[in-house]
Each structure stands twice: as structure tokens, then as C-alpha cells.
Design a protein around this motif. Structure first.
Motif, PDB file in Angstrom:
ATOM      1  N   LEU A  23      45.202  49.456  47.640  1.00 46.22           N
ATOM      2  CA  LEU A  23      44.615  48.792  48.809  1.00 46.22           C
ATOM      3  C   LEU A  23      45.086  47.347  48.917  1.00 46.22           C
ATOM      4  O   LEU A  23      45.308  46.835  50.014  1.00 46.22           O
ATOM      5  N   LEU A  24      45.258  46.689  47.787  1.00 42.71           N
ATOM      6  CA  LEU A  24      45.773  45.321  47.798  1.00 42.71           C
ATOM      7  C   LEU A  24      47.224  45.285  48.279  1.00 42.71           C
ATOM      8  O   LEU A  24      47.599  44.394  49.053  1.00 42.71           O
ATOM      9  N   ARG A  25      48.038  46.213  47.825  1.00 43.52           N
ATOM     10  CA  ARG A  25      49.441  46.245  48.224  1.00 43.52           C
ATOM     11  C   ARG A  25      49.586  46.544  49.712  1.00 43.52           C
ATOM     12  O   ARG A  25      50.494  46.034  50.364  1.00 43.52           O
ATOM     13  N   LYS A  26      48.699  47.385  50.252  1.00 43.51           N
ATOM     14  CA  LYS A  26      48.741  47.710  51.677  1.00 43.51           C
ATOM     15  C   LYS A  26      48.098  46.616  52.521  1.00 43.51           C
ATOM     16  O   LYS A  26      48.046  46.729  53.733  1.00 43.51           O
ATOM     17  N   LYS A  27      47.576  45.606  51.846  1.00 38.83           N
ATOM     18  CA  LYS A  27      46.900  44.479  52.487  1.00 38.83           C
ATOM     19  C   LYS A  27      45.656  44.932  53.255  1.00 38.83           C
ATOM     20  O   LYS A  27      45.295  44.362  54.273  1.00 38.83           O
ATOM     21  N   SER A  28      44.996  45.970  52.749  1.00 37.87           N
ATOM     22  CA  SER A  28      43.713  46.390  53.305  1.00 37.87           C
ATOM     23  C   SER A  28      42.594  45.482  52.817  1.00 37.87           C
ATOM     24  O   SER A  28      41.533  45.411  53.431  1.00 37.87           O
ATOM     25  N   PHE A  29      42.838  44.843  51.687  1.00 37.28           N
ATOM     26  CA  PHE A  29      41.887  43.901  51.087  1.00 37.28           C
ATOM     27  C   PHE A  29      42.526  42.526  51.035  1.00 37.28           C
ATOM     28  O   PHE A  29      43.722  42.406  50.821  1.00 37.28           O
ATOM     29  N   ASP A  30      41.721  41.498  51.208  1.00 37.23           N
ATOM     30  CA  ASP A  30      42.152  40.152  50.859  1.00 37.23           C
ATOM     31  C   ASP A  30      41.962  40.000  49.364  1.00 37.23           C
ATOM     32  O   ASP A  30      41.040  40.576  48.786  1.00 37.23           O
ATOM     33  N   LEU A  31      42.810  39.206  48.751  1.00 36.35           N
ATOM     34  CA  LEU A  31      42.734  39.047  47.301  1.00 36.35           C
ATOM     35  C   LEU A  31      41.390  38.466  46.884  1.00 36.35           C
ATOM     36  O   LEU A  31      40.782  38.925  45.916  1.00 36.35           O
ATOM     37  N   LYS A  32      40.883  37.481  47.646  1.00 35.36           N
ATOM     38  CA  LYS A  32      39.625  36.846  47.230  1.00 35.36           C
ATOM     39  C   LYS A  32      38.447  37.815  47.292  1.00 35.36           C
ATOM     40  O   LYS A  32      37.503  37.686  46.527  1.00 35.36           O
ATOM     41  N   TYR A  33      38.499  38.808  48.182  1.00 32.14           N
ATOM     42  CA  TYR A  33      37.409  39.777  48.256  1.00 32.14           C
ATOM     43  C   TYR A  33      37.584  40.903  47.245  1.00 32.14           C
ATOM     44  O   TYR A  33      36.626  41.558  46.855  1.00 32.14           O
ATOM     45  N   SER A  34      38.805  41.148  46.839  1.00 31.34           N
ATOM     46  CA  SER A  34      39.054  42.237  45.906  1.00 31.34           C
ATOM     47  C   SER A  34      38.755  41.849  44.464  1.00 31.34           C
ATOM     48  O   SER A  34      38.677  42.710  43.597  1.00 31.34           O
ATOM     49  N   LEU A  35      38.603  40.565  44.197  1.00 31.87           N
ATOM     50  CA  LEU A  35      38.318  40.136  42.826  1.00 31.87           C
ATOM     51  C   LEU A  35      37.029  40.747  42.299  1.00 31.87           C
ATOM     52  O   LEU A  35      36.943  41.097  41.121  1.00 31.87           O
ATOM     53  N   LEU A  36      36.048  40.903  43.161  1.00 32.16           N
ATOM     54  CA  LEU A  36      34.788  41.521  42.749  1.00 32.16           C
ATOM     55  C   LEU A  36      35.018  42.975  42.321  1.00 32.16           C
ATOM     56  O   LEU A  36      34.473  43.420  41.309  1.00 32.16           O
ATOM     57  N   TRP A  37      35.850  43.693  43.056  1.00 26.79           N
ATOM     58  CA  TRP A  37      36.147  45.083  42.711  1.00 26.79           C
ATOM     59  C   TRP A  37      36.957  45.161  41.424  1.00 26.79           C
ATOM     60  O   TRP A  37      36.723  46.043  40.593  1.00 26.79           O
ATOM     61  N   LEU A  38      37.918  44.261  41.272  1.00 34.73           N
ATOM     62  CA  LEU A  38      38.711  44.244  40.043  1.00 34.73           C
ATOM     63  C   LEU A  38      37.838  43.901  38.837  1.00 34.73           C
ATOM     64  O   LEU A  38      37.996  44.474  37.760  1.00 34.73           O
ATOM     65  N   PHE A  39      36.897  42.976  39.035  1.00 34.43           N
ATOM     66  CA  PHE A  39      35.967  42.628  37.959  1.00 34.43           C
ATOM     67  C   PHE A  39      35.125  43.833  37.571  1.00 34.43           C
ATOM     68  O   PHE A  39      34.889  44.085  36.383  1.00 34.43           O
ATOM     69  N   SER A  40      34.672  44.603  38.560  1.00 35.48           N
ATOM     70  CA  SER A  40      33.849  45.777  38.243  1.00 35.48           C
ATOM     71  C   SER A  40      34.659  46.817  37.471  1.00 35.48           C
ATOM     72  O   SER A  40      34.138  47.452  36.545  1.00 35.48           O
ATOM     73  N   ALA A  41      35.929  47.000  37.826  1.00 35.39           N
ATOM     74  CA  ALA A  41      36.777  47.942  37.089  1.00 35.39           C
ATOM     75  C   ALA A  41      36.963  47.471  35.650  1.00 35.39           C
ATOM     76  O   ALA A  41      36.895  48.273  34.708  1.00 35.39           O
ATOM     77  N   PHE A  42      37.173  46.177  35.472  1.00 35.20           N
ATOM     78  CA  PHE A  42      37.336  45.622  34.128  1.00 35.20           C
ATOM     79  C   PHE A  42      36.049  45.783  33.312  1.00 35.20           C
ATOM     80  O   PHE A  42      36.081  46.158  32.139  1.00 35.20           O
ATOM     81  N   ALA A  43      34.897  45.525  33.934  1.00 37.52           N
ATOM     82  CA  ALA A  43      33.617  45.662  33.239  1.00 37.52           C
ATOM     83  C   ALA A  43      33.377  47.116  32.819  1.00 37.52           C
ATOM     84  O   ALA A  43      32.914  47.378  31.697  1.00 37.52           O
ATOM     85  N   LEU A  44      33.689  48.051  33.707  1.00 38.35           N
ATOM     86  CA  LEU A  44      33.544  49.465  33.362  1.00 38.35           C
ATOM     87  C   LEU A  44      34.470  49.855  32.211  1.00 38.35           C
ATOM     88  O   LEU A  44      34.089  50.624  31.326  1.00 38.35           O
TER      89      LEU A  44
END
Length: 117
Positions: A23-44
Motif C-alpha cells: 500500500l505504501l509503494r502504491k501510494k495508497s497510504f501517506d508515510l506519516k499515517y502508515s507509521l501507526l500500522w507499521l508500529f502495530s505489525a512490529f508490536a505483534l
């Protein structure tokens, strides 16, 4: 936690992480908004690698079943996400209102200038 369950969770987390990256590569997400999702993946991923963390934290908080602790954490994460997204929507609503007012004023001025010619 059984080894099969841990491996299944690891595969699911990797697919989740890959999906976010796509989704980041397709630019469906802004990087600043995707950090929360990336953090959740890392936490899991951390919780899957070290399940003792869940057991210890659930014991400290007085939660009998560690899976209930995970449900509590997920619920808290979803509430934070909703608050975060609501603040973004509110900010954008104000910006849209300002843009509409500016365009309306400019449109009126253009019409007045066209009438003068």
C-alpha cells in the motif's frame, strides 16, 4: 503457546507487513499515517517472538487469561486509531471549508471582472 500457532501468527504478521508495504509503494497510504500500522505489525511480531511478555503483563494487570490481555490491547489500539483518524477528518473538514470559501470569493471576483469588460 504452541509452535504451530506461533508459526501461523508469524506468517500472518509477515503478510500483514507486506500488505502495508505494498500500500505504501502504491501510494495508497501517506508515510506519516502508515507509521501507526507499521508500529502495530512490529508490536505483534515482538509479542509473537516473546510470548512471555503477554503472560507477564497480563499477570501484572491481574488478567487471568493472557488472550484477554491481547483483546484489551487490540481494543485500546483500535480506540487510539479512531481518535487519530477522527482528528485527521476534522482537520481536513476545516481545510475544505476554508478552500470552498476562498474559491467562492475568487469566483465572485472573476465574475465581477468579466462584467466590467
Amino acid at each position: 503457546m504452541t509452535t504451530m500457532l506461533r508459526v501461523s501468527l508469524l506468517i500472518g504478521i509477515l503478510f500483514y507487513f507486506i500488505f502495508i508495504c505494498v500500500l505504501l509503494r502504491k501510494k495508497s497510504f501517506d508515510l506519516k499515517y502508515s507509521l501507526l500500522w507499521l508500529f502495530s505489525a512490529f508490536a505483534l511480531l515482538i509479542l509473537d517472538i516473546f510470548p512471555q511478555i503477554v503472560i507477564i503483563l497480563s499477570g501484572v494487570l491481574g488478567i487471568d487469561v493472557p488472550s484477554n490481555f491481547i483483546y484489551l490491547v487490540v481494543l485500546f489500539f483500535i480506540l487510539l486509531l479512531l481518535i487519530f483518524l477522527t482528528s485527521i477528518v476534522s482537520k481536513q473538514k476545516k481545510e475544505i471549508r476554508t478552500l470552498i470559501q476562498t474559491v467562492s470569493i475568487l469566483q465572485k471576483k472573476v465574475e465581477e471582472l468579466e462584467k466590467k469588460q
